[in-house]
Write a protein that holds these residues in place. Sequence first.
Motif, mmCIF file in Angstrom:
data_model
loop_
_atom_site.group_PDB
_atom_site.id
_atom_site.type_symbol
_atom_site.label_atom_id
_atom_site.label_comp_id
_atom_site.label_asym_id
_atom_site.label_seq_id
_atom_site.Cartn_x
_atom_site.Cartn_y
_atom_site.Cartn_z
ATOM 1 N N UNK A 1 -20.151 -10.422 20.259
ATOM 2 C CA UNK A 1 -19.178 -10.251 21.334
ATOM 3 C C UNK A 1 -17.809 -10.780 20.925
ATOM 4 N N UNK A 2 -17.804 -11.913 20.217
ATOM 5 C CA UNK A 2 -16.538 -12.477 19.765
ATOM 6 C C UNK A 2 -15.810 -11.545 18.817
ATOM 7 N N UNK A 3 -16.559 -10.963 17.873
ATOM 8 C CA UNK A 3 -15.955 -10.029 16.924
ATOM 9 C C UNK A 3 -15.481 -8.772 17.623
ATOM 10 N N UNK B 1 -13.346 -11.539 10.676
ATOM 11 C CA UNK B 1 -13.549 -12.914 10.200
ATOM 12 C C UNK B 1 -13.114 -13.939 11.246
ATOM 13 N N UNK B 2 -11.919 -13.770 11.815
ATOM 14 C CA UNK B 2 -11.442 -14.742 12.808
ATOM 15 C C UNK B 2 -12.269 -14.687 14.085
ATOM 16 N N UNK B 3 -12.742 -13.499 14.452
ATOM 17 C CA UNK B 3 -13.609 -13.395 15.628
ATOM 18 C C UNK B 3 -14.924 -14.124 15.428
ATOM 19 N N UNK B 4 -15.469 -14.021 14.228
ATOM 20 C CA UNK B 4 -16.711 -14.717 13.909
ATOM 21 C C UNK B 4 -16.509 -16.231 13.925
ATOM 22 N N UNK C 1 0.857 -1.194 0.000
ATOM 23 C CA UNK C 1 0.000 0.000 0.000
ATOM 24 C C UNK C 1 0.889 1.238 0.000
ATOM 25 N N UNK C 2 0.668 2.155 -0.906
ATOM 26 C CA UNK C 2 1.560 3.320 -1.017
ATOM 27 C C UNK C 2 1.303 4.343 0.105
ATOM 28 N N UNK C 3 2.337 5.151 0.357
ATOM 29 C CA UNK C 3 2.152 6.306 1.233
ATOM 30 C C UNK C 3 1.211 7.278 0.520
ATOM 31 N N UNK C 4 0.366 8.041 1.221
ATOM 32 C CA UNK C 4 0.268 8.151 2.674
ATOM 33 C C UNK C 4 -0.797 7.240 3.287
ATOM 34 N N UNK C 5 -1.218 6.209 2.539
ATOM 35 C CA UNK C 5 -2.311 5.348 2.994
ATOM 36 C C UNK C 5 -1.807 4.033 3.603
ATOM 37 N N UNK C 6 -0.512 3.941 3.778
ATOM 38 C CA UNK C 6 0.088 2.679 4.217
ATOM 39 C C UNK C 6 -0.462 2.224 5.564
ATOM 40 N N UNK C 7 -0.431 3.095 6.570
ATOM 41 C CA UNK C 7 -0.877 2.714 7.908
ATOM 42 C C UNK C 7 -2.383 2.533 7.954
ATOM 43 N N UNK C 8 -3.129 3.489 7.414
ATOM 44 C CA UNK C 8 -4.595 3.406 7.459
ATOM 45 C C UNK C 8 -5.109 2.210 6.657
ATOM 46 N N UNK C 9 -4.476 1.945 5.514
ATOM 47 C CA UNK C 9 -4.889 0.799 4.713
ATOM 48 C C UNK C 9 -4.610 -0.519 5.409
ATOM 49 N N UNK C 10 -3.465 -0.605 6.073
ATOM 50 C CA UNK C 10 -3.127 -1.825 6.820
ATOM 51 C C UNK C 10 -4.086 -2.040 7.978
ATOM 52 N N UNK C 11 -4.415 -0.963 8.686
ATOM 53 C CA UNK C 11 -5.364 -1.065 9.801
ATOM 54 C C UNK C 11 -6.725 -1.538 9.302
ATOM 55 N N UNK C 12 -7.171 -1.015 8.157
ATOM 56 C CA UNK C 12 -8.453 -1.440 7.603
ATOM 57 C C UNK C 12 -8.457 -2.909 7.225
ATOM 58 N N UNK C 13 -7.361 -3.373 6.622
ATOM 59 C CA UNK C 13 -7.267 -4.789 6.244
ATOM 60 C C UNK C 13 -7.247 -5.685 7.470
ATOM 61 N N UNK C 14 -6.547 -5.240 8.512
ATOM 62 C CA UNK C 14 -6.471 -6.025 9.745
ATOM 63 C C UNK C 14 -7.833 -6.091 10.433
ATOM 64 N N UNK C 15 -8.554 -4.989 10.443
ATOM 65 C CA UNK C 15 -9.889 -4.982 11.058
ATOM 66 C C UNK C 15 -10.805 -5.971 10.347
#
Length: 240
Positions: free
Chosen positions: A216-218, A201-204, A182-196
Amino acid sequence: MKDLSATTSDSMPKNLIHKFHLSEQLNIIRAGVLGANDGIVSVAGIVIGVAGAQQSQTALFIAGISGMFAGALSMGGGEFVSVSTQRDTQKTMTQLQNLNIENDYQGELENLTHHYENEGLTTDLAQKVASQLMKNDALNVTLKSKCNIEVQHYFNPWNAAISSFCSFILGSLLPLLSITFIPYPYKVSGTIGAVILALTCTGYVSASLGNSNRFKGILRNLLVGIATMSVTYLIGGSLG
């Protein structure tokens, strides 16, 4: 009555075997879901922290790939040690139960009878079922009733270790690839969105396996993941 006893003695071990095999499968799935979740959170925390320190693209990738393999080996090794201990306990319980049968067969028969009475059988039927099953395979049937252990069907530590190792690698790939491509300046925000999205999915899945509240799990999963990334980003930003 004889037919009913014979039918019970034939079907009950199969049901218990199925239950045990299902529990072993769920143990492997549990290790896999836990490994994937840890891979997502751990590597996301590392790369977000390094990104907060304003490090180069190369530093981000090295930190992420190092954390991925270190975490995968740690998770796999932890599962191997944990399930090996459980397997040793199962074997020890088998040996102790074998001694109990040799030294106090009548006492074990009475305990098995009480077990089936508690399951809803009449005293007369419980005595007949327990007596027949003890004659067929005393060790197996008493182990199942007491500990839900089946002789020679112990948990395999390698299955859980490999499941945890591989799922950690797969889970950690998402934040690693996100922070890398993901290019700057969206690198951190894009990674956070993908992780969320991944943590949702894993919480479900983990909540579904435990038959618990999905929301509650999610939510629990997201809070832990977001808190981890926030803390590491702040640390990286303050030290970078």
